[in-house]
Write an enzyme that holds these catalytic residues in place. Sequence first.
Site, PDB file in Angstrom:
ATOM      1  N   ASP A  83      -1.052  39.111  -2.015  1.00  0.00           N
ATOM      2  CA  ASP A  83      -1.812  39.207  -3.306  1.00  0.00           C
ATOM      3  C   ASP A  83      -2.206  40.916  -3.634  1.00  0.00           C
ATOM      4  OD1 ASP A  83      -3.659  39.623  -1.507  1.00  0.00           O
ATOM      5  OD2 ASP A  83      -4.372  37.546  -1.823  1.00  0.00           O
ATOM      6  N   ASP A  85      -5.207  43.402  -4.750  1.00  0.00           N
ATOM      7  CA  ASP A  85      -6.760  43.567  -4.847  1.00  0.00           C
ATOM      8  C   ASP A  85      -6.610  44.842  -5.657  1.00  0.00           C
ATOM      9  OD1 ASP A  85      -6.917  40.763  -3.781  1.00  0.00           O
ATOM     10  OD2 ASP A  85      -7.044  41.829  -1.761  1.00  0.00           O
ATOM     11  N   ASP A 185     -12.678  46.194   6.810  1.00  0.00           N
ATOM     12  CA  ASP A 185     -12.835  45.618   8.319  1.00  0.00           C
ATOM     13  C   ASP A 185     -11.928  46.712   9.225  1.00  0.00           C
ATOM     14  OD1 ASP A 185     -10.393  45.015   6.907  1.00  0.00           O
ATOM     15  OD2 ASP A 185     -10.902  42.834   7.407  1.00  0.00           O
TER      16      ASP A 185
HETATM   17  P1  ATP Z   1      -3.865  39.248   3.369  1.00  0.00           P
HETATM   18  O1  ATP Z   1      -2.353  39.801   3.462  1.00  0.00           O
HETATM   19  O2  ATP Z   1      -3.913  37.987   4.283  1.00  0.00           O
HETATM   20  O3  ATP Z   1      -4.274  38.941   1.817  1.00  0.00           O
HETATM   21  P2  ATP Z   1      -5.636  41.237   3.254  1.00  0.00           P
HETATM   22  O4  ATP Z   1      -5.959  42.469   4.072  1.00  0.00           O
HETATM   23  O5  ATP Z   1      -5.378  41.420   1.929  1.00  0.00           O
HETATM   24  O6  ATP Z   1      -4.767  40.293   3.928  1.00  0.00           O
HETATM   25  P3  ATP Z   1      -8.054  39.627   2.231  1.00  0.00           P
HETATM   26  O7  ATP Z   1      -8.693  38.727   2.905  1.00  0.00           O
HETATM   27  O8  ATP Z   1      -7.248  39.488   1.039  1.00  0.00           O
HETATM   28  O9  ATP Z   1      -7.118  40.517   3.388  1.00  0.00           O
HETATM   29  O10 ATP Z   1      -9.081  41.005   1.926  1.00  0.00           O
HETATM   30  C1  ATP Z   1      -8.679  42.136   1.202  1.00  0.00           C
HETATM   31  C2  ATP Z   1      -9.241  43.241   1.844  1.00  0.00           C
HETATM   32  O11 ATP Z   1     -11.044  43.297   1.681  1.00  0.00           O
HETATM   33  C3  ATP Z   1      -8.967  43.631   3.305  1.00  0.00           C
HETATM   34  O12 ATP Z   1      -7.721  44.192   3.398  1.00  0.00           O
HETATM   35  C4  ATP Z   1     -10.142  44.383   3.584  1.00  0.00           C
HETATM   36  O13 ATP Z   1     -10.039  45.754   3.257  1.00  0.00           O
HETATM   37  C5  ATP Z   1     -11.302  43.716   3.035  1.00  0.00           C
HETATM   38  N1  ATP Z   1     -12.036  42.659   3.743  1.00  0.00           N
HETATM   39  C6  ATP Z   1     -11.663  41.246   3.731  1.00  0.00           C
HETATM   40  N2  ATP Z   1     -12.408  40.586   4.440  1.00  0.00           N
HETATM   41  C7  ATP Z   1     -13.244  41.540   5.083  1.00  0.00           C
HETATM   42  C8  ATP Z   1     -14.446  41.448   6.015  1.00  0.00           C
HETATM   43  N3  ATP Z   1     -14.627  40.145   6.564  1.00  0.00           N
HETATM   44  N4  ATP Z   1     -14.906  42.791   6.434  1.00  0.00           N
HETATM   45  C9  ATP Z   1     -14.628  43.953   5.982  1.00  0.00           C
HETATM   46  N5  ATP Z   1     -13.668  43.995   4.966  1.00  0.00           N
HETATM   47  C10 ATP Z   1     -13.070  42.751   4.529  1.00  0.00           C
HETATM   48 MG    MG Z   2      -5.255  39.952   0.359  1.00  0.00          MG
END
Ligand code: ATP
Ligand code: MG
Length: 493
Positions: A83, A85, A185
């Site tokens: 996705d 963001d 994170d």
């Molecule tokens: P995915 O490919 O699974 O979507 P993602 O890295 O995009 O991985 P998301 O859960 O969509 O993960 O979260 C988007 C972003 O928000 C992360 O890349 C990170 O920068 C931030 N983030 C998400 N959860 C946390 C958390 N618990 N603590 C700090 N930052 C977070």
């Molecule tokens: Mg994501």
Amino acid sequence: MKLYQIGIKVAAFLCFSPPDMLFLTGMKPVNPVIIPRAEHSVSRSLLSPNAVRVLYRLSDHGFIAYLVGGCVRDLLLGREPKDFDVVTNATPNQIKKLFRNCRLIGRRFRLAHLHFQDEIIEVATFRSKAPGETEDEPQPEASDTPAPDAAEPRRRHPEHLKSADGMILRDNVFGTPEEDALRRDFTVNALFYNIADFSIIDYAGGMEDLSRGIIRIIDDPFERFTEDPVRMIRAVRFAAMLGFNIENLTWRAILELGDTITRAAPARLFEEVLKLFLAGCGERTYQLLRQTGLFAALFPHFNNWLAEETDGFPHTRVGQALDWIDDRIRMGEKVSPQVFLALMSGRYIEEKGEHHRRAGVPPQQSLDLAVAEFLGELAPTVMIPHKTGILVRNILAYQHRFRKTPGKHPLSFIGRPGFGDAVDYLRFDCGITGKNRDALSWWESFIQANPLPPNGGQAGEQAPKPSTGTGRRKRRRRRSHGREKPGEGPEIS
Ligand code: ATP
Ligand code: MG
């Protein structure tokens, strides 16, 4: 990869900011690494057109607009993002004014969802990692907008709230791009893609960790995992998914704090567990969870049962189940939460059921009791929704019906919701134990002659009855006027 170090002053971002933005200063500014377009592989043609539209609309209205997180990480690695963001200095209310398809969501973390026909673009406002009050201190009511007074002392800000033991409960203090990057994170998740000049902005050393294959938490691992224990599971997920190593300090902190994963809300942990095991690398994830102690913390009773086995068979079975799920996902198939749960813990539940049967409880009730016990044991850590529990129960109950070929009303049976899930379970079980091969081939031939409904018999929707002849159509019409609706009927054990 060539990295260019160009200093950008935080003041440069501040002068672009709208007046109602609350910026918390006081942190020592970090000079980000800027990687110009010519030096990285992220091209606009790889982005979702909706994300590009959102970025341009924000930037045309004078706001900073970056892509952030998993999509930037994955694009740099040549993977397809799940996705997109977006992060901006526009506040949620300003975003809402700009986009008619906007819905503001979340209390703990307020953000905007922009709804498009086939996707949702998440737009967040830059956050600060402000030290918050504990929940024991009196808190003013939360509001939709950031506090207007930037001079207000940071500790008293109502929008950032930590529990007495350091867990983040609310995270709505808006900040600068730099603060936003540093409260994320992992370093590889903190990279920005800037639509203004197509550069990558790196405040946390994410580019280097990306090229070295390292998952490293930003800042002090003990503090960051205490703030949000779910980050420990995320570290495992990203390491397994990307084939990366978890950096030493981050790893040690997980070993030490693994047990504290239970501080996270059980409903959130269920969602996280699904992400862990249904991303196509469940087997690797399982190994990492076991090595870190997170598996034992999440599934204490099940883990004890696995350890009790002397011949090692159940351990093998969980690994085999996850391998099987990984193969399906790699082939582009979907695996439902109930199939995952049934495959992983079906033997454990059946053993509980056998225990009740030996005590004289009838078979159906024994299974019901066993499933209820399984859900009850897990509830303090991983809250499986009741509805999902029933679907797991049905998968296991249908296995008994499969052994009767043809049994009563086989056509009605294959039209049941969850039939496809139950066949998947039978295929897996037969594959590893060699049992019920004749039953499986009988049902497979029967399905071939009487194709499954369009949803493949997966549970969740009411599956229509298969239409394979006039006789059956007549019977269906009669039923729809009578007692039994399509897909309903007595449970089979
Ligand atoms: P995915 O490919 O699974 O979507 P993602 O890295 O995009 O991985 P998301 O859960 O969509 O993960 O979260 C988007 C972003 O928000 C992360 O890349 C990170 O920068 C931030 N983030 C998400 N959860 C946390 C958390 N618990 N603590 C700090 N930052 C977070
Ligand atoms: Mg994501």
